[in-house]
Design an enzyme around this catalytic site. Sequence first.
Site: not given
Length: 388
Positions: A62, A65, A122, A228
Amino acid sequence: MKRLALAVTAALMMFSMSSTTLLAKEEGPALADDARSAVLIERDTGSILYDKNSHEKLPPASMTKIMTMILIMQAIEKGQLKWDDKVRTSEYAASMGGSQIFLEPGEEMTVKQMLMGISIGSANDASVAMAEKIAGSEDAFVAMMNKKVKELGLKDTKFQNATGLPAKDHYSSAYDMSMMAKELLKYEDITKFTGTYESYLRENTDNKFWLVNTNKLVRFYPGVDGLKTGFTNEAKYCLTATAKKDNMRVVAVVFGAPTTKSRNAQVSQMLDYAFAQYTTKPLYEKWQAMGKTSVSKGSDNKVEAYTDEPISILLKKGEKTDNVEKIVKLDQNIKAPVSKGDAIGTLTIKKDGKVVVQSTLVAKKNVAKASWWKLYKKSFGIFAKYGN
């Protein structure tokens, strides 16, 4: 002879031990021992403070992102999106699974709410909904992501989706991720989202949804305000974190840690090292005017160049800031139209004759192409001036 031989042997052993110590110091601190790759940078200069296999291509999960958020923030800054624009969820976006905010097909949220879901929770469904809003489809958005990768000069990254869900030939590296973090942090509003530990969506409805940041360091490490996390069975535990203390902001990236506890401990150790050893001296803020340059065939004759990020120089603690040189170079062959954010020059900072920072200067406003009538009047004015 035996005594001499023993003395020589002992001397050689001592030399060997001291050489090993010196080599260890030259190689830098022993950080991120439990990670597959890692990197630590100072944000404004991009200087690497620690490196471990930082160009190894690995699944980013993730952390993908970060690029999704770059394109969202870029669209907002250019005026292509507004915070209160409505974003409709397609059936495809709602079907993502994994980390999500459980968007229903046809459900609408604002850009701000979708970004909260992405940055704090997320959310895969919100990421795809935003991708479709910006580009029309996730595939078209992924093309934009990979185009931005090339614009940033990154060599170890290729994206196949906007979420980081497992996909063949979807990879990045610790170094590339740090450079994407550097780019995302140009947008000063982003840490209002990534630095939030908990919030709510659908607050005044029966479907109130509690968001809790997947990056626990936001709560437990002073100064951390992003960026993140990532996890898949293949990628293991990953994190791109940023923290600011006094004038210095750093970014620490870890790929492939075995547990969340290990991941957070390693990133904390890297941040500790950065703040103990280094400091920065701010030189320019974002959106600081750096001069004007001419625009041909434009509605305005000139356009002003601005910094598009904070500019600092990195120093070892106790180091002096003597012999710092600042060089502004503006493009001289600019033709209308010019869009806000277009690169129109460079700012170079040298210390002791060496380049330590090079940053793009951008147009802060649009300059439209001049109408035929305006060009005619300009030309006539020039003719009249020199005709007399």
